[in-house]
Motif scaffolding. Sequence first.
Motif, PDB file in Angstrom:
ATOM      1  N   MET A   1       0.864  -1.079  -0.068  1.00 22.60           N
ATOM      2  CA  MET A   1       0.019   0.102   0.059  1.00 22.60           C
ATOM      3  C   MET A   1       0.892   1.218   0.118  1.00 22.60           C
ATOM      4  O   MET A   1       1.925   1.343   0.628  1.00 22.60           O
ATOM      5  N   VAL A  25     -14.740   1.408  -1.704  1.00 16.89           N
ATOM      6  CA  VAL A  25     -13.383   0.650  -1.913  1.00 16.89           C
ATOM      7  C   VAL A  25     -13.599  -0.734  -2.108  1.00 16.89           C
ATOM      8  O   VAL A  25     -13.956  -1.724  -1.753  1.00 16.89           O
ATOM      9  N   GLU A  31     -13.236   5.177  -2.712  1.00 19.45           N
ATOM     10  CA  GLU A  31     -14.024   6.158  -2.174  1.00 19.45           C
ATOM     11  C   GLU A  31     -13.336   7.252  -2.068  1.00 19.45           C
ATOM     12  O   GLU A  31     -12.048   7.533  -1.807  1.00 19.45           O
ATOM     13  N   LEU A  33     -13.756  11.192   0.030  1.00 18.15           N
ATOM     14  CA  LEU A  33     -14.442  12.024   0.945  1.00 18.15           C
ATOM     15  C   LEU A  33     -13.977  13.372   0.894  1.00 18.15           C
ATOM     16  O   LEU A  33     -12.779  13.337   0.907  1.00 18.15           O
ATOM     17  N   HIS A  48      -4.652   6.655   0.340  1.00 20.86           N
ATOM     18  CA  HIS A  48      -4.101   5.195   0.656  1.00 20.86           C
ATOM     19  C   HIS A  48      -4.731   4.335  -0.591  1.00 20.86           C
ATOM     20  O   HIS A  48      -5.738   4.211  -0.822  1.00 20.86           O
ATOM     21  N   ASN A  79      -9.479   6.354  -0.433  1.00 22.22           N
ATOM     22  CA  ASN A  79      -9.106   5.045  -0.209  1.00 22.22           C
ATOM     23  C   ASN A  79      -9.283   4.346  -1.494  1.00 22.22           C
ATOM     24  O   ASN A  79     -10.352   4.043  -1.957  1.00 22.22           O
TER      25      ASN A  79
ATOM     26  N   PRO B  39     -18.633   8.650   7.759  1.00 23.29           N
ATOM     27  CA  PRO B  39     -17.425   8.418   7.179  1.00 23.29           C
ATOM     28  C   PRO B  39     -16.226   9.397   7.613  1.00 23.29           C
ATOM     29  O   PRO B  39     -15.114   9.310   7.726  1.00 23.29           O
ATOM     30  N   GLN B  40     -16.694  10.742   7.719  1.00 21.46           N
ATOM     31  CA  GLN B  40     -15.955  11.719   8.156  1.00 21.46           C
ATOM     32  C   GLN B  40     -15.400  11.508   9.414  1.00 21.46           C
ATOM     33  O   GLN B  40     -14.032  12.140   9.909  1.00 21.46           O
ATOM     34  N   PRO B  54      -5.693  -1.114   1.857  1.00 17.67           N
ATOM     35  CA  PRO B  54      -6.430   0.023   2.293  1.00 17.67           C
ATOM     36  C   PRO B  54      -7.752  -0.211   2.909  1.00 17.67           C
ATOM     37  O   PRO B  54      -8.453  -1.345   2.467  1.00 17.67           O
ATOM     38  N   GLY B  55      -8.002   0.448   3.841  1.00 13.03           N
ATOM     39  CA  GLY B  55      -9.495   0.156   4.552  1.00 13.03           C
ATOM     40  C   GLY B  55     -10.522   1.193   3.961  1.00 13.03           C
ATOM     41  O   GLY B  55     -10.446   2.005   3.135  1.00 13.03           O
ATOM     42  N   ALA B  56     -11.916   0.970   4.595  1.00 15.00           N
ATOM     43  CA  ALA B  56     -12.913   1.943   4.034  1.00 15.00           C
ATOM     44  C   ALA B  56     -13.002   2.849   5.525  1.00 15.00           C
ATOM     45  O   ALA B  56     -13.048   2.407   6.555  1.00 15.00           O
ATOM     46  N   LEU B  57     -13.438   4.143   5.179  1.00 14.84           N
ATOM     47  CA  LEU B  57     -13.676   5.226   6.280  1.00 14.84           C
ATOM     48  C   LEU B  57     -14.858   4.648   7.386  1.00 14.84           C
ATOM     49  O   LEU B  57     -14.774   4.987   8.419  1.00 14.84           O
ATOM     50  N   ASP B  58     -15.995   3.748   6.528  1.00 15.07           N
ATOM     51  CA  ASP B  58     -16.821   3.435   7.475  1.00 15.07           C
ATOM     52  C   ASP B  58     -16.880   1.883   7.691  1.00 15.07           C
ATOM     53  O   ASP B  58     -17.657   1.079   8.423  1.00 15.07           O
TER      54      ASP B  58
END
Lengths: 104, 304
Positions: A1, A25, A31, A33, A48, A79, B39-40, B54-58
Amino acid sequence: MDQLTFQFPAQPCKPSAKASLCGVVSSGNLEVLITQGGQPNGCEVSIHTSARGFAPIWQAVLADFAAQHALGGTAITINDMGATPAVVTLRLGQAFRDYCGGAQ
Amino acid sequence: MNLPQPSPPSRGPSFYEATARQRVNRLLDAQSFAEFLPPQSAHSSPHLALLDLPGALDDGVVIGSGTLGGKPVQIIAQEGQFLGGAVGEMHGAKIVGLLQRAIRDKPLAVLFLVDSGGVRLHEANAGLIALSEIMRAVLDTRAAGIPVFALIGGMCGAFGGMGIVSRLCSAILMSEQGRLALSGPEVIETVAGVEEFDSRDRALVWRVTGGKHRYLMGDCVALVEDDVEDFRQTIITLLAQWQENPPEPHALRAEQERLTQRCQQFSGMRDGLEVWAALGVPNPQQIPLLERDALVTLRQGLSL
């Protein structure tokens, strides 16, 4: 990563939402934001990505988007799981439109 | 050329293709959804970062409250596109937190939009513990008199631990596209061989785990169209007349007995077609082609 950060100068934007999120993702997708950032005339991007070694491409795609949109005062968090530049630009556009009170 | 034009079915947005957020926003009354831990606030998985992913924000699940037909509900929606909707530690903690909050806030119901292959293997024991905590929380919520409805119609279906969680809910609503089982098709094939189960045979997978099969077997209370609006209308109708029966040991034992008998009744059968024939369906091979309404009528005619 890879973890990348960029900053671009940009015209101030007029947000109509506190935050907007677009995309998921997943393979070939990402995604995006958009939230309020610290600099009215700049945009901070934090990424990321599962795909290593693509920093110059990210730089080019984001600089292009920043040149075409008033992103000033925003912070963008991404992400990514291997999205192509076209998908990245599409998601950025969707998220920015929502942030400024476009569609939805 | 005057070819007759078949009129396209008047369907709304597909539940199967929508993301978790789109499902939530379209299922609830317009503008009524308030997300918890949005998510924020960035509640992503600490484990994935350690694995360089990589993860997801939620963390792949959306939770919050809203109204449905003007009535207060709370909602959980798993994102099947992110790691197959798999349950990790943060993902599970969000679900458990929502269910515990439901016990406190007393909404009319909790809607659980399940779209998951089960435990997130990257997180190993943390994911397994999260799943067991979700099971406990679902039963606690029901014991407090609040129904929990599982809505299954996403691309990952409900498998593994999430299959168990779904069956612990008050009731299940499924679309034909939805799938519900314990071990997923690929797991069965890996463990027992392709002779046991060919996971690439999509039609077989749906005949054994799909919404139509589950509806004929009585595992889901309603078979709905693959349309968020149909899920919405069905759940509104169901809620208007719902009497929640909190899980009691004697009822659970009776259910266990019923399932044991069912297991014996259909023992040795290898395909939904054989099961449907045993249920008394006149033309089992027609089932996969039937429209939803025709299948509902057919089931009403069976002496189940």
